[in-house]
Design a protein around this motif. Sequence first.
Motif, PDB file in Angstrom:
ATOM      1  N   ARG A 133      -5.680  -7.541   8.349  1.00 46.48           N
ATOM      2  CA  ARG A 133      -7.032  -7.431   7.769  1.00 46.48           C
ATOM      3  C   ARG A 133      -7.668  -8.481   6.755  1.00 46.48           C
ATOM      4  O   ARG A 133      -8.572  -8.727   6.637  1.00 46.48           O
ATOM      5  CB  ARG A 133      -7.310  -6.130   7.372  1.00 46.48           C
TER       6      ARG A 133
ATOM      7  N   ILE B  19       0.843  -6.082  11.257  1.00 44.29           N
ATOM      8  CA  ILE B  19       0.093  -6.076  12.442  1.00 44.29           C
ATOM      9  C   ILE B  19      -1.651  -5.881  12.148  1.00 44.29           C
ATOM     10  O   ILE B  19      -2.129  -6.285  13.113  1.00 44.29           O
ATOM     11  CB  ILE B  19       0.692  -4.814  13.416  1.00 44.29           C
ATOM     12  N   GLU B  20      -1.507  -5.251  11.143  1.00 44.38           N
ATOM     13  CA  GLU B  20      -3.133  -5.140  10.986  1.00 44.38           C
ATOM     14  C   GLU B  20      -3.850  -6.371  10.663  1.00 44.38           C
ATOM     15  O   GLU B  20      -5.046  -6.677  11.131  1.00 44.38           O
ATOM     16  CB  GLU B  20      -3.464  -4.177   9.715  1.00 44.38           C
TER      17      GLU B  20
ATOM     18  N   LYS C 271       0.761  -1.179  -0.102  1.00 44.72           N
ATOM     19  CA  LYS C 271       0.160  -0.073   0.145  1.00 44.72           C
ATOM     20  C   LYS C 271       0.682   1.113  -0.053  1.00 44.72           C
ATOM     21  O   LYS C 271       0.491   2.163  -0.652  1.00 44.72           O
ATOM     22  CB  LYS C 271      -1.000  -0.040   1.196  1.00 44.72           C
ATOM     23  N   ASP C 272       2.101   1.318   0.644  1.00 37.37           N
ATOM     24  CA  ASP C 272       2.972   2.447   0.642  1.00 37.37           C
ATOM     25  C   ASP C 272       3.515   2.730  -0.475  1.00 37.37           C
ATOM     26  O   ASP C 272       3.872   1.849  -1.354  1.00 37.37           O
ATOM     27  CB  ASP C 272       3.721   2.305   1.926  1.00 37.37           C
ATOM     28  N   ARG C 273       3.925   3.976  -0.722  1.00 34.51           N
ATOM     29  CA  ARG C 273       4.566   4.313  -1.925  1.00 34.51           C
ATOM     30  C   ARG C 273       6.063   3.538  -2.241  1.00 34.51           C
ATOM     31  O   ARG C 273       6.678   3.835  -3.182  1.00 34.51           O
ATOM     32  CB  ARG C 273       4.949   5.937  -2.040  1.00 34.51           C
TER      33      ARG C 273
ATOM     34  N   LYS D   8       2.215   1.520  -3.717  1.00 30.72           N
ATOM     35  CA  LYS D   8       0.993   2.381  -3.910  1.00 30.72           C
ATOM     36  C   LYS D   8      -0.314   1.486  -4.322  1.00 30.72           C
ATOM     37  O   LYS D   8      -1.182   2.106  -5.058  1.00 30.72           O
ATOM     38  CB  LYS D   8       1.122   3.643  -4.562  1.00 30.72           C
TER      39      LYS D   8
ATOM     40  N   TYR E 113      -3.226  -0.508  -2.706  1.00 24.84           N
ATOM     41  CA  TYR E 113      -3.750  -0.883  -1.304  1.00 24.84           C
ATOM     42  C   TYR E 113      -5.024  -1.752  -1.688  1.00 24.84           C
ATOM     43  O   TYR E 113      -5.944  -1.504  -2.210  1.00 24.84           O
ATOM     44  CB  TYR E 113      -4.423   0.233  -0.616  1.00 24.84           C
TER      45      TYR E 113
ATOM     46  N   ARG F 101      -6.801  -0.369  -4.698  1.00 22.43           N
ATOM     47  CA  ARG F 101      -6.847   0.919  -5.259  1.00 22.43           C
ATOM     48  C   ARG F 101      -5.191   0.995  -5.585  1.00 22.43           C
ATOM     49  O   ARG F 101      -4.330   0.841  -4.697  1.00 22.43           O
ATOM     50  CB  ARG F 101      -7.135   2.005  -4.355  1.00 22.43           C
TER      51      ARG F 101
ATOM     52  N   LEU G 234     -11.017 -10.687   6.902  1.00 23.94           N
ATOM     53  CA  LEU G 234     -11.710 -10.551   5.906  1.00 23.94           C
ATOM     54  C   LEU G 234     -12.270 -11.929   5.469  1.00 23.94           C
ATOM     55  O   LEU G 234     -13.260 -12.316   4.982  1.00 23.94           O
ATOM     56  CB  LEU G 234     -11.195  -9.665   4.753  1.00 23.94           C
TER      57      LEU G 234
END
Lengths: 67, 391
Positions: free
Chosen positions: B157, B154-155, B35-37, B117, B119, B135, B161
């Motif tokens: 998700r 850590i998240e 997700k990060d750049r 980038k 996500y 995205r 899901l």
Amino acid sequence: MILVDVNLCDLCGTCIAVCPVDCIELTEFDLKISHESCIQCNACIKICPFAALTSANVEVMEDEKTL
Amino acid sequence: MKKHYNIAIVGGGPAGTTAARFAAARGVSVVLFEKDREIGVPVRCAEGVAEDVLAKYIEIDSRWIASRITAFGFHSPSGIEIAFQSATARGCVLHRRLFDHALAELASEAGAEIYTKAYVHSLRKNGPKSTLGLRYIGQEKEITADIVIAADGIESRIAHLAGIKTKLAFRDIEPCAQMQLANIDIHPERCDFYLSEKWAPGGYVWVFPKGARTANVGLGINGIHAGPKSALNYLQDFVKEHFPKATVLTTTAAGVPVAQTLKQLVADGLMIIGDAARQVNPLTGGGISAALAAGKMAGQVAAEAIKADDNSARRLTSYQKEWEKTYGKESRRYYRLKDWVMGLTDQDFEDIAAALAKEPPEEITLVKIFKQAVRKKPSLIIDVLKVFAGL
Ligand SMILES: Cc1cc2nc3c(=O)[nH]c(=O)nc-3n(C[C@H](O)[C@H](O)[C@H](O)COP(=O)(O)OP(=O)(O)OC[C@H]3O[C@@H](n4cnc5c(N)ncnc54)[C@H](O)[C@@H]3O)c2cc1C
């Protein structure tokens, strides 16, 4: 409702790991809390390493709107 | 970006990029989304790791080694210092940004596609395949994959899901704050630890050198102590007292899962690795080596499953079995020790330090330190001997 202080939030995701209803979403630039699913347990507020989250009642929000 | 991949990996930390490398090397199509750049940034890590463990997964390159570690120092609440040379273990402090880049480069050379980038926001099963919604640089995309590997840290998700319980109890998470400090007096070849309810209740402060006069200085507190005072405030107090003249080069927040590994590491078409799978050493909070190990295991098992045209949980479970066989028992020992050490008081730390201070420094080992730490709970001595033998 939970407010995010964007000047403090470091986007680390620690809050997400303890959110029992998984109502927090973290993208590269943004931490979003879905207020419809939030159960106000305040776990995210307590765990935040930078104390970037606070709880506000609706009245405070109304105040902010009029400011 | 293609519409379909054999394997889609979410998260570009060491777990994700290592899984990507070992899967792609077996000739299946692999995509990784971060997700990060930039891969490896921001660094939310103290960056300490054992060099011999690293060497199992990547050729050591001095470009991403910030410093080499030969000694450890432990500090009691009142300031008694127990320092010793490590007889066997050779540690290092990494430049995680460059190290994570190197891992991603290896994955890319093995044939994996990597997107930053990017996500991932949704995961849906459709028959044997999974659909990921993402995205990517502002655009909505959808891809399908035969196997999804959740390496989202850590998240965690993605596994959530998929219906797997990844949420952590407060005692199983440490909110952390870290600063990189410059212009400070340190031991450039020594990793130092400060133990005190005052500095870091239920956790510890670390000082890991990154150069002659610069270090990662950070702390984690146990979740049960979180709330009244933030990890950042604890760190600010510590730095004010110990390094009042420091220049602060970075300030970051982070969370470490100090939990037992997830009971379920696979489902149909899904595998979970690294911090997302709660594979961190719960006593030390170290998780780089576990991420590499799990990434390699899962990447290989996933590729073989694709070749056998079987992405069922039953097939993928050989990853979980291999993890359990290699690390299961050890990580439960660490968890029991963490549970005990977390409850020690400042008086306990003083007593431990006082006992060790009587020993000649050349005879101090991690086994001795932890034997002192568990002396009131003798049932843990076996765990201490097993996990620290030879260190
Ligand atoms: C303060 C601190 C100090 C530490 N110190 C040490 C240490 O000294 N030694 C050690 O061995 N370990 C240490 N650790 C632990 C170590 O950093 C982790 O165990 C390791 O980084 C885990 O790797 P990973 O690949 O599983 O996860 P991560 O490195 O966390 O990577 C997960 C990646 O997934 C991405 N991601 C998440 N969700 C999505 C999504 N939906 N879509 C796309 N991308 C996503 C994230 O941006 C992130 O880049 C420390 C941890 C912390 C917090």
